[in-house]
Scaffold this motif. Structure first.
Motif, PDB file in Angstrom:
ATOM      1  N   GLU A  14       0.824  -1.208   0.000  1.00 29.63           N
ATOM      2  CA  GLU A  14       0.000   0.000   0.000  1.00 29.63           C
ATOM      3  C   GLU A  14       0.859   1.259   0.000  1.00 29.63           C
ATOM      4  OE1 GLU A  14      -2.783  -0.240   3.220  1.00 29.63           O
ATOM      5  OE2 GLU A  14      -3.986  -1.790   2.227  1.00 29.63           O
ATOM      6  N   THR A  86      -6.806  -0.348  -4.979  1.00 27.17           N
ATOM      7  CA  THR A  86      -7.203   0.237  -3.703  1.00 27.17           C
ATOM      8  C   THR A  86      -6.862  -0.744  -2.590  1.00 27.17           C
ATOM      9  OG1 THR A  86      -9.442  -0.651  -4.016  1.00 27.17           O
ATOM     10  CG2 THR A  86      -9.089   1.657  -4.647  1.00 27.17           C
ATOM     11  N   LEU A  88      -7.392  -3.382   0.453  1.00 27.62           N
ATOM     12  CA  LEU A  88      -8.386  -4.441   0.638  1.00 27.62           C
ATOM     13  C   LEU A  88      -9.546  -3.966   1.497  1.00 27.62           C
ATOM     14  CD1 LEU A  88      -6.137  -7.591   1.160  1.00 27.62           C
ATOM     15  CD2 LEU A  88      -7.527  -7.012  -0.837  1.00 27.62           C
ATOM     16  N   ILE A  92     -16.041  -3.009  -2.253  1.00 27.49           N
ATOM     17  CA  ILE A  92     -16.058  -3.569  -3.602  1.00 27.49           C
ATOM     18  C   ILE A  92     -16.871  -2.641  -4.485  1.00 27.49           C
ATOM     19  CG2 ILE A  92     -16.937  -5.471  -5.003  1.00 27.49           C
ATOM     20  CD1 ILE A  92     -16.213  -7.320  -2.681  1.00 27.49           C
ATOM     21  N   SER A 123     -15.245  -5.310  -8.266  1.00 30.71           N
ATOM     22  CA  SER A 123     -13.837  -5.459  -7.902  1.00 30.71           C
ATOM     23  C   SER A 123     -13.499  -6.921  -7.708  1.00 30.71           C
ATOM     24  CB  SER A 123     -13.546  -4.695  -6.605  1.00 30.71           C
ATOM     25  OG  SER A 123     -13.846  -3.335  -6.732  1.00 30.71           O
ATOM     26  N   THR A 124     -12.264  -7.251  -8.036  1.00 33.50           N
ATOM     27  CA  THR A 124     -11.830  -8.637  -7.905  1.00 33.50           C
ATOM     28  C   THR A 124     -11.443  -8.953  -6.471  1.00 33.50           C
ATOM     29  OG1 THR A 124      -9.544  -8.060  -8.428  1.00 33.50           O
ATOM     30  CG2 THR A 124     -10.954  -8.716 -10.266  1.00 33.50           C
ATOM     31  N   GLY A 125     -11.408 -10.188  -6.178  1.00 35.50           N
ATOM     32  CA  GLY A 125     -10.962 -10.666  -4.883  1.00 35.50           C
ATOM     33  C   GLY A 125     -10.235 -11.982  -5.081  1.00 35.50           C
ATOM     34  N   GLY A 129      -4.723 -12.054  -2.125  1.00 35.10           N
ATOM     35  CA  GLY A 129      -4.670 -10.643  -2.492  1.00 35.10           C
ATOM     36  C   GLY A 129      -3.988  -9.793  -1.441  1.00 35.10           C
ATOM     37  N   ARG A 132      -6.856  -4.503  -3.682  1.00 33.61           N
ATOM     38  CA  ARG A 132      -8.070  -4.769  -4.461  1.00 33.61           C
ATOM     39  C   ARG A 132      -7.896  -4.183  -5.853  1.00 33.61           C
ATOM     40  NH1 ARG A 132     -12.065  -6.624  -2.398  1.00 33.61           N
ATOM     41  NH2 ARG A 132     -11.938  -5.691  -0.339  1.00 33.61           N
ATOM     42  N   THR A 134      -9.826  -3.306  -9.624  1.00 36.40           N
ATOM     43  CA  THR A 134     -11.098  -3.106 -10.304  1.00 36.40           C
ATOM     44  C   THR A 134     -10.799  -2.793 -11.760  1.00 36.40           C
ATOM     45  OG1 THR A 134     -12.017  -2.165  -8.270  1.00 36.40           O
ATOM     46  CG2 THR A 134     -13.248  -1.774 -10.306  1.00 36.40           C
TER      47      THR A 134
END
Length: 145
Positions: A14, A86, A88, A92, A123-125, A129, A132, A134
């Motif tokens: 991050e 972004t 976690l 979403i 958004s994917t998960g 991960g 996040r 998208t």
């Protein structure tokens, strides 16, 4: 046997990648023409996230959704393959969420300010991960004169 735990990497990733500020808003209706700017603008919706993030090209070439032909009543529209990154902890994003870059880090790309993208999918998960992702398609805007 224990699984792979990436939680210690989350703050590092991050801090290294999510340098800009992005805003996720719900779509609030059809775009309205603004005669002052000469652009169609989507009315502001509810902000569902504003915080650390990044917008990057997805690494693949975009495409054209229709073939141009002089007899057709529409103009071909390109697809711009981008992704929003972004934390976690960010919510979403649902399909059609509007993503806007509202601040860039020092030395960042100022041309991103105010540009908008539309989420193509939620958004994917994933089980491994650390951020996040998208998938996005850039909202086409006219050039400033």
């Amino acid at each position: 046997m224990t699984g792979l735990d990436l939680s210690a990497l989350v703050p590092v990733i991050e801090e290294l990648i999510l340098l800009d500020t992005v805003r996720f808003t719900t779509p609030a209706g059809t775009p309205v023409f603004n005669p002052d700017t000469g652009q169609y603008e989507t009315p502001p919706g509810d902000i569902i996230y504003e915080g650390p993030g990044a917008v990057q090209i997805a690494g693949t070439v975009g495409g054209v959704t229709s073939l141009p032909a002089p007899t057709l009543p529409w103009v071909d529209e390109t697809r711009s393959k981008y992704k929003a990154l972004t934390p976690l902890a960010a919510p979403i994003a649902e399909r059609d969420t509007i993503v806007t870059v509202v601040a860039v880090h020092p030395g960042g790309d100022l041309s991103l300010l105010g540009r908008q993208w539309r989420a193509q999918d939620p958004s994917t998960g994933g089980t491994l991960g650390v951020i996040r992702m998208t998938t996005l398609d850039q909202i086409q805007q006219t050039r400033e004169s």
